[in-house]
Design a protein around this motif. Sequence first.
Motif, PDB file in Angstrom:
ATOM      1  N   ALA A 227      26.319  -0.310 -30.215  1.00  0.00           N
ATOM      2  CA  ALA A 227      27.312  -0.206 -29.142  1.00  0.00           C
ATOM      3  C   ALA A 227      26.993  -1.118 -27.967  1.00  0.00           C
ATOM      4  O   ALA A 227      27.881  -1.432 -27.164  1.00  0.00           O
ATOM      5  N   ARG A 228      25.722  -1.563 -27.844  1.00  0.00           N
ATOM      6  CA  ARG A 228      25.330  -2.416 -26.714  1.00  0.00           C
ATOM      7  C   ARG A 228      25.047  -3.857 -27.159  1.00  0.00           C
ATOM      8  O   ARG A 228      24.507  -4.648 -26.386  1.00  0.00           O
ATOM      9  N   ALA A 229      25.415  -4.197 -28.380  1.00  0.00           N
ATOM     10  CA  ALA A 229      25.029  -5.486 -28.956  1.00  0.00           C
ATOM     11  C   ALA A 229      25.989  -6.593 -28.551  1.00  0.00           C
ATOM     12  O   ALA A 229      26.895  -6.962 -29.299  1.00  0.00           O
ATOM     13  N   ASP A 230      25.786  -7.132 -27.361  1.00  0.00           N
ATOM     14  CA  ASP A 230      26.579  -8.254 -26.878  1.00  0.00           C
ATOM     15  C   ASP A 230      25.821  -9.537 -27.219  1.00  0.00           C
ATOM     16  O   ASP A 230      25.011 -10.018 -26.424  1.00  0.00           O
ATOM     17  N   GLU A 231      26.092 -10.070 -28.402  1.00  0.00           N
ATOM     18  CA  GLU A 231      25.360 -11.239 -28.889  1.00  0.00           C
ATOM     19  C   GLU A 231      25.490 -12.433 -27.957  1.00  0.00           C
ATOM     20  O   GLU A 231      24.527 -13.176 -27.751  1.00  0.00           O
ATOM     21  N   ARG A 232      26.654 -12.623 -27.368  1.00  0.00           N
ATOM     22  CA  ARG A 232      26.866 -13.786 -26.495  1.00  0.00           C
ATOM     23  C   ARG A 232      25.996 -13.721 -25.241  1.00  0.00           C
ATOM     24  O   ARG A 232      25.653 -14.763 -24.666  1.00  0.00           O
ATOM     25  N   ARG A 233      25.650 -12.521 -24.808  1.00  0.00           N
ATOM     26  CA  ARG A 233      24.756 -12.377 -23.651  1.00  0.00           C
ATOM     27  C   ARG A 233      23.294 -12.383 -24.075  1.00  0.00           C
ATOM     28  O   ARG A 233      22.450 -13.033 -23.443  1.00  0.00           O
ATOM     29  N   LEU A 234      22.977 -11.670 -25.157  1.00  0.00           N
ATOM     30  CA  LEU A 234      21.582 -11.501 -25.560  1.00  0.00           C
ATOM     31  C   LEU A 234      20.999 -12.755 -26.205  1.00  0.00           C
ATOM     32  O   LEU A 234      19.819 -13.065 -26.015  1.00  0.00           O
ATOM     33  N   GLY A 235      21.833 -13.488 -26.970  1.00  0.00           N
ATOM     34  CA  GLY A 235      21.334 -14.677 -27.650  1.00  0.00           C
ATOM     35  C   GLY A 235      20.702 -15.683 -26.708  1.00  0.00           C
ATOM     36  O   GLY A 235      19.548 -16.093 -26.897  1.00  0.00           O
ATOM     37  N   PRO A 236      21.410 -16.114 -25.655  1.00  0.00           N
ATOM     38  CA  PRO A 236      20.820 -17.072 -24.718  1.00  0.00           C
ATOM     39  C   PRO A 236      19.570 -16.543 -24.018  1.00  0.00           C
ATOM     40  O   PRO A 236      18.643 -17.310 -23.726  1.00  0.00           O
ATOM     41  N   LEU A 237      19.513 -15.233 -23.731  1.00  0.00           N
ATOM     42  CA  LEU A 237      18.330 -14.660 -23.093  1.00  0.00           C
ATOM     43  C   LEU A 237      17.108 -14.780 -23.998  1.00  0.00           C
ATOM     44  O   LEU A 237      16.008 -15.140 -23.545  1.00  0.00           O
ATOM     45  N   VAL A 238      17.300 -14.491 -25.279  1.00  0.00           N
ATOM     46  CA  VAL A 238      16.189 -14.569 -26.230  1.00  0.00           C
ATOM     47  C   VAL A 238      15.764 -16.020 -26.430  1.00  0.00           C
ATOM     48  O   VAL A 238      14.560 -16.326 -26.472  1.00  0.00           O
ATOM     49  N   VAL A 239      16.720 -16.912 -26.557  1.00  0.00           N
ATOM     50  CA  VAL A 239      16.404 -18.330 -26.752  1.00  0.00           C
ATOM     51  C   VAL A 239      15.611 -18.874 -25.569  1.00  0.00           C
ATOM     52  O   VAL A 239      14.613 -19.587 -25.742  1.00  0.00           O
ATOM     53  N   GLN A 240      16.023 -18.530 -24.350  1.00  0.00           N
ATOM     54  CA  GLN A 240      15.308 -19.018 -23.166  1.00  0.00           C
ATOM     55  C   GLN A 240      13.906 -18.445 -23.099  1.00  0.00           C
ATOM     56  O   GLN A 240      12.944 -19.149 -22.752  1.00  0.00           O
ATOM     57  N   ALA A 241      13.743 -17.156 -23.436  1.00  0.00           N
ATOM     58  CA  ALA A 241      12.417 -16.544 -23.435  1.00  0.00           C
ATOM     59  C   ALA A 241      11.499 -17.220 -24.449  1.00  0.00           C
ATOM     60  O   ALA A 241      10.313 -17.452 -24.176  1.00  0.00           O
ATOM     61  N   ALA A 242      12.048 -17.557 -25.605  1.00  0.00           N
ATOM     62  CA  ALA A 242      11.258 -18.244 -26.627  1.00  0.00           C
ATOM     63  C   ALA A 242      10.848 -19.633 -26.145  1.00  0.00           C
ATOM     64  O   ALA A 242       9.702 -20.074 -26.366  1.00  0.00           O
ATOM     65  N   LYS A 243      11.759 -20.343 -25.482  1.00  0.00           N
ATOM     66  CA  LYS A 243      11.433 -21.665 -24.948  1.00  0.00           C
ATOM     67  C   LYS A 243      10.339 -21.578 -23.880  1.00  0.00           C
ATOM     68  O   LYS A 243       9.396 -22.385 -23.864  1.00  0.00           O
ATOM     69  N   ASP A 244      10.454 -20.594 -22.994  1.00  0.00           N
ATOM     70  CA  ASP A 244       9.467 -20.435 -21.929  1.00  0.00           C
ATOM     71  C   ASP A 244       8.096 -20.079 -22.503  1.00  0.00           C
ATOM     72  O   ASP A 244       7.064 -20.589 -22.043  1.00  0.00           O
ATOM     73  N   LEU A 245       8.081 -19.211 -23.506  1.00  0.00           N
ATOM     74  CA  LEU A 245       6.820 -18.836 -24.148  1.00  0.00           C
ATOM     75  C   LEU A 245       6.196 -20.042 -24.834  1.00  0.00           C
ATOM     76  O   LEU A 245       4.976 -20.266 -24.733  1.00  0.00           O
ATOM     77  N   HIS A 246       7.004 -20.822 -25.518  1.00  0.00           N
ATOM     78  CA  HIS A 246       6.486 -22.009 -26.193  1.00  0.00           C
ATOM     79  C   HIS A 246       5.860 -22.966 -25.179  1.00  0.00           C
ATOM     80  O   HIS A 246       4.779 -23.527 -25.416  1.00  0.00           O
ATOM     81  N   HIS A 247       6.498 -23.136 -24.049  1.00  0.00           N
ATOM     82  CA  HIS A 247       5.979 -24.020 -23.010  1.00  0.00           C
ATOM     83  C   HIS A 247       4.604 -23.536 -22.540  1.00  0.00           C
ATOM     84  O   HIS A 247       3.661 -24.326 -22.388  1.00  0.00           O
ATOM     85  N   ASP A 248       4.483 -22.227 -22.308  1.00  0.00           N
ATOM     86  CA  ASP A 248       3.203 -21.691 -21.832  1.00  0.00           C
ATOM     87  C   ASP A 248       2.120 -21.778 -22.895  1.00  0.00           C
ATOM     88  O   ASP A 248       0.955 -22.064 -22.581  1.00  0.00           O
ATOM     89  N   LEU A 249       2.468 -21.563 -24.144  1.00  0.00           N
ATOM     90  CA  LEU A 249       1.484 -21.646 -25.211  1.00  0.00           C
ATOM     91  C   LEU A 249       0.946 -23.070 -25.329  1.00  0.00           C
ATOM     92  O   LEU A 249      -0.257 -23.289 -25.540  1.00  0.00           O
ATOM     93  N   ARG A 250       1.816 -24.036 -25.214  1.00  0.00           N
ATOM     94  CA  ARG A 250       1.388 -25.436 -25.283  1.00  0.00           C
ATOM     95  C   ARG A 250       0.547 -25.803 -24.055  1.00  0.00           C
ATOM     96  O   ARG A 250      -0.430 -26.553 -24.159  1.00  0.00           O
ATOM     97  N   SER A 251       0.912 -25.263 -22.899  1.00  0.00           N
ATOM     98  CA  SER A 251       0.164 -25.555 -21.680  1.00  0.00           C
ATOM     99  C   SER A 251      -1.246 -24.976 -21.734  1.00  0.00           C
ATOM    100  O   SER A 251      -2.178 -25.546 -21.170  1.00  0.00           O
ATOM    101  N   HIS A 252      -1.383 -23.840 -22.418  1.00  0.00           N
ATOM    102  CA  HIS A 252      -2.682 -23.181 -22.483  1.00  0.00           C
ATOM    103  C   HIS A 252      -3.559 -23.753 -23.598  1.00  0.00           C
ATOM    104  O   HIS A 252      -4.674 -23.304 -23.769  1.00  0.00           O
TER     105      HIS A 252
END
Length: 252
Positions: A227-252
């Motif tokens: 009932a709360r699955a708004d893919e258009r909102r959640l998809g970009p949030l997850v993609v951005q979090a994955a990008k940010d995590l990847h950046h930090d992993l590479r930096s470390h």
Amino acid sequence: MAEGEGVLERTLRVLGCFTDDEPAVTATTLAARTGLASSTLHRLLATLVAEGLLTRGPGHTYAIGPRLWELGELSPLSLRLRETALPHMVRLYEATGENVHLAVLDGAAPATTTALYVGRLTGRQSIPTLSRMGGRGPLHTTGVGKALLATRDEAWLRQYFDAPLERETVNSITSEQELRADIARTRALGYATTREEMTLGNVSVAAALPRVEGLPPVALGLVVHLARADERRLGPLVVQAAKDLHHDLRSH
């Protein structure tokens, strides 16, 4: 007992008897599952308890000991991946209030590979899930699993499809053609989705990270109520979090 089997092999057979459903096991059950002679098993259990690899519990049971947990925390999956991911997982949870999962691709061969959960955040308002830290999920019915599948090349996928796809719910995708279409969709969107394919009422949205040297393939995802699955909102949030995590992993 196999001829010429060493202490390490016997130890691994004992440790392999502990599961999600049975985290505590009696010596009688261990003997039946390992086929070890009673005297051999009891000597081995005494050593494992003394070294902290197992611990004794109520009802003459044994469980995984603190020394194994301590050693496991030295893995790059903990020291490097999970510790770096935690702030990103917290931000994703704060933005959504939903279950957040961190998983890696793990298996000796494509046909037996699964998603290994190495991080999880949840709250009182989050929908219950089957996953747990250290647990495993099928690739074809979980969001993180599908995201990880989308990172694999054709040679790997051909081997993966050699094994049948098990049905978890009535909505699980079990045909190669349909799953390949879903993988193509995941690659086009940048994130994967499942709709009641692992658990009825649950929807997942997940994105894989670009490859990080020294780590297996990684995916970050959410599990939410239908009932709360708004893919258009959640998809970009997850993609951005994955990008940010990847950046930090590479930096470390």
